[in-house]
Design a protein around this motif. Structure first.
Motif, PDB file in Angstrom:
ATOM      1  N   THR A 103      -4.074   4.728   1.916  1.00 26.27           N
ATOM      2  CA  THR A 103      -4.952   5.625   1.161  1.00 26.27           C
ATOM      3  C   THR A 103      -6.039   4.816   0.471  1.00 26.27           C
ATOM      4  O   THR A 103      -5.827   3.655   0.112  1.00 26.27           O
ATOM      5  N   HIS A 104      -7.215   5.427   0.313  1.00 28.02           N
ATOM      6  CA  HIS A 104      -8.361   4.779  -0.336  1.00 28.02           C
ATOM      7  C   HIS A 104      -8.786   5.610  -1.535  1.00 28.02           C
ATOM      8  O   HIS A 104      -8.789   6.831  -1.468  1.00 28.02           O
ATOM      9  N   SER A 105      -9.166   4.919  -2.594  1.00 30.60           N
ATOM     10  CA  SER A 105      -9.713   5.594  -3.765  1.00 30.60           C
ATOM     11  C   SER A 105     -10.669   4.636  -4.451  1.00 30.60           C
ATOM     12  O   SER A 105     -10.266   3.542  -4.879  1.00 30.60           O
ATOM     13  N   GLY A 106     -11.919   5.028  -4.522  1.00 29.40           N
ATOM     14  CA  GLY A 106     -12.920   4.148  -5.130  1.00 29.40           C
ATOM     15  C   GLY A 106     -12.979   2.827  -4.396  1.00 29.40           C
ATOM     16  O   GLY A 106     -13.163   2.784  -3.184  1.00 29.40           O
ATOM     17  N   ASP A 107     -12.788   1.730  -5.132  1.00 32.76           N
ATOM     18  CA  ASP A 107     -12.861   0.393  -4.546  1.00 32.76           C
ATOM     19  C   ASP A 107     -11.494  -0.127  -4.112  1.00 32.76           C
ATOM     20  O   ASP A 107     -11.360  -1.289  -3.782  1.00 32.76           O
ATOM     21  N   TYR A 108     -10.486   0.722  -4.070  1.00 36.77           N
ATOM     22  CA  TYR A 108      -9.147   0.228  -3.772  1.00 36.77           C
ATOM     23  C   TYR A 108      -8.533   0.923  -2.567  1.00 36.77           C
ATOM     24  O   TYR A 108      -8.817   2.087  -2.288  1.00 36.77           O
ATOM     25  N   VAL A 109      -7.699   0.177  -1.896  1.00 35.07           N
ATOM     26  CA  VAL A 109      -6.869   0.708  -0.826  1.00 35.07           C
ATOM     27  C   VAL A 109      -5.430   0.405  -1.217  1.00 35.07           C
ATOM     28  O   VAL A 109      -5.136  -0.663  -1.757  1.00 35.07           O
ATOM     29  N   SER A 110      -4.559   1.385  -0.989  1.00 37.77           N
ATOM     30  CA  SER A 110      -3.150   1.231  -1.312  1.00 37.77           C
ATOM     31  C   SER A 110      -2.342   1.590  -0.069  1.00 37.77           C
ATOM     32  O   SER A 110      -2.662   2.565   0.621  1.00 37.77           O
ATOM     33  N   THR A 111      -1.318   0.806   0.210  1.00 42.84           N
ATOM     34  CA  THR A 111      -0.503   1.056   1.394  1.00 42.84           C
ATOM     35  C   THR A 111       0.973   0.962   1.070  1.00 42.84           C
ATOM     36  O   THR A 111       1.373   0.295   0.111  1.00 42.84           O
ATOM     37  N   ILE A 112       1.750   1.626   1.903  1.00 43.44           N
ATOM     38  CA  ILE A 112       3.203   1.525   1.824  1.00 43.44           C
ATOM     39  C   ILE A 112       3.737   1.483   3.254  1.00 43.44           C
ATOM     40  O   ILE A 112       3.225   2.168   4.133  1.00 43.44           O
ATOM     41  N   VAL A 113       4.740   0.651   3.467  1.00 46.20           N
ATOM     42  CA  VAL A 113       5.412   0.542   4.765  1.00 46.20           C
ATOM     43  C   VAL A 113       6.910   0.677   4.530  1.00 46.20           C
ATOM     44  O   VAL A 113       7.457   0.090   3.596  1.00 46.20           O
ATOM     45  N   VAL A 114       7.551   1.470   5.388  1.00 48.05           N
ATOM     46  CA  VAL A 114       8.998   1.648   5.338  1.00 48.05           C
ATOM     47  C   VAL A 114       9.575   1.197   6.676  1.00 48.05           C
ATOM     48  O   VAL A 114       9.078   1.587   7.734  1.00 48.05           O
ATOM     49  N   ILE A 115      10.597   0.361   6.607  1.00 49.75           N
ATOM     50  CA  ILE A 115      11.319  -0.089   7.795  1.00 49.75           C
ATOM     51  C   ILE A 115      12.681   0.598   7.768  1.00 49.75           C
ATOM     52  O   ILE A 115      13.418   0.489   6.788  1.00 49.75           O
ATOM     53  N   GLU A 116      12.994   1.329   8.858  1.00 45.52           N
ATOM     54  CA  GLU A 116      14.259   2.061   8.939  1.00 45.52           C
ATOM     55  C   GLU A 116      15.007   1.704  10.210  1.00 45.52           C
ATOM     56  O   GLU A 116      14.403   1.484  11.253  1.00 45.52           O
ATOM     57  N   LYS A 117      16.302   1.681  10.099  1.00 48.33           N
ATOM     58  CA  LYS A 117      17.157   1.581  11.278  1.00 48.33           C
ATOM     59  C   LYS A 117      17.810   2.946  11.419  1.00 48.33           C
ATOM     60  O   LYS A 117      18.575   3.370  10.553  1.00 48.33           O
ATOM     61  N   LEU A 118      17.458   3.641  12.508  1.00 47.96           N
ATOM     62  CA  LEU A 118      17.965   4.986  12.707  1.00 47.96           C
ATOM     63  C   LEU A 118      19.278   4.968  13.464  1.00 47.96           C
ATOM     64  O   LEU A 118      19.479   4.160  14.371  1.00 47.96           O
ATOM     65  N   SER A 119      20.150   5.894  13.092  1.00 51.64           N
ATOM     66  CA  SER A 119      21.404   6.058  13.829  1.00 51.64           C
ATOM     67  C   SER A 119      21.082   6.701  15.177  1.00 51.64           C
ATOM     68  O   SER A 119      19.978   7.224  15.398  1.00 51.64           O
ATOM     69  N   CYS A 120      22.015   6.707  16.075  1.00 51.94           N
ATOM     70  CA  CYS A 120      21.843   7.324  17.388  1.00 51.94           C
ATOM     71  C   CYS A 120      21.453   8.791  17.229  1.00 51.94           C
ATOM     72  O   CYS A 120      20.533   9.274  17.889  1.00 51.94           O
ATOM     73  N   PHE A 121      22.120   9.514  16.336  1.00 55.41           N
ATOM     74  CA  PHE A 121      21.816  10.927  16.085  1.00 55.41           C
ATOM     75  C   PHE A 121      20.393  11.089  15.566  1.00 55.41           C
ATOM     76  O   PHE A 121      19.664  11.969  16.001  1.00 55.41           O
ATOM     77  N   GLU A 122      19.974  10.245  14.623  1.00 55.90           N
ATOM     78  CA  GLU A 122      18.624  10.328  14.061  1.00 55.90           C
ATOM     79  C   GLU A 122      17.558  10.054  15.120  1.00 55.90           C
ATOM     80  O   GLU A 122      16.517  10.697  15.138  1.00 55.90           O
ATOM     81  N   ARG A 123      17.821   9.101  16.024  1.00 56.66           N
ATOM     82  CA  ARG A 123      16.869   8.804  17.110  1.00 56.66           C
ATOM     83  C   ARG A 123      16.720   9.998  18.048  1.00 56.66           C
ATOM     84  O   ARG A 123      15.613  10.340  18.460  1.00 56.66           O
ATOM     85  N   MET A 124      17.843  10.645  18.371  1.00 58.08           N
ATOM     86  CA  MET A 124      17.799  11.822  19.242  1.00 58.08           C
ATOM     87  C   MET A 124      17.033  12.964  18.574  1.00 58.08           C
ATOM     88  O   MET A 124      16.212  13.630  19.205  1.00 58.08           O
TER      89      MET A 124
END
Length: 133
Positions: A103-124
Motif C-alpha cells: 500500500t502507498h500513502s503520501g511518500d511512504y509504501v508499506s508492505t506485509i508478507v505472510v508465509i504459510e504452510k497449508l495442510s492437504c485439506f487447505e491446499r485442496m
C-alpha cells in the motif's frame, strides 16, 4: 499454519535518491520481469512500484527471519501483479504459500508478507476456490 509474518515501511523519496546515486540499484533489487513491469510506469507510479517491490522483498526476508542474504536473495524474489492488479509474490525454491500486500500513502509504501504452510485439506480447498474465480 503461519510460518512467518514480515512487514516493512519505506520512504519513496529515499528510494528515488538511491536510484539517482546508484544506477545499478534497479538491476540489483528487481528481476528482469519486474524491471519490465516498472518500465511500463512513469513518474510517481514508477517510484511507487520500485519502492513497493523493495519493501515487499524486505518484508519477505523478515517473515523468513533471515534478512536479505544467503536464504533470501533479491533476485530469488519476484513480485508481479495478477490480472486483477493484486500483487503476487514468488520465491525460487519456496514451497510454502506466500501472500503479499503493498500500500502507498503520501511518500511512504508499506508492505506485509505472510508465509504459510497449508495442510492437504487447505491446499485442496484453495485449489477449488481458485477454479471458481
Amino acid at each position: 499454519m503461519i510460518i512467518g509474518i514480515g512487514n516493512d515501511m519505506e520512504s519513496i523519496a529515499r528510494i528515488e535518491a538511491v536510484l539517482e546515486r546508484r544506477p545499478n540499484f534497479l538491476s540489483t533489487i528487481l528481476t528482469k520481469e519486474e524491471i519490465q513491469a516498472a518500465s511500463e510506469r512513469t513518474g510517481k507510479h514508477y517510484l511507487e512500484f520500485v519502492a513497493g517491490r523493495f519493501s515487499a522483498k524486505e518484508a519477505y526476508s523478515k517473515a523468513l527471519g533471515t534478512g536479505i542474504g544467503k536464504k533470501a536473495a533479491w533476485q530469488d524474489i519476484t513480485i508481479l501483479n495478477a490480472p486483477s492488479g493484486r500483487p503476487e509474490i514468488r520465491v525460487r525454491g519456496q514451497k510454502a504459500t506466500l501472500s503479499v500486500a503493498i500500500t502507498h500513502s503520501g511518500d511512504y509504501v508499506s508492505t506485509i508478507v505472510v508465509i504459510e504452510k497449508l495442510s492437504c485439506f487447505e491446499r485442496m480447498k484453495k485449489k477449488h476456490w481458485e477454479k471458481k474465480r
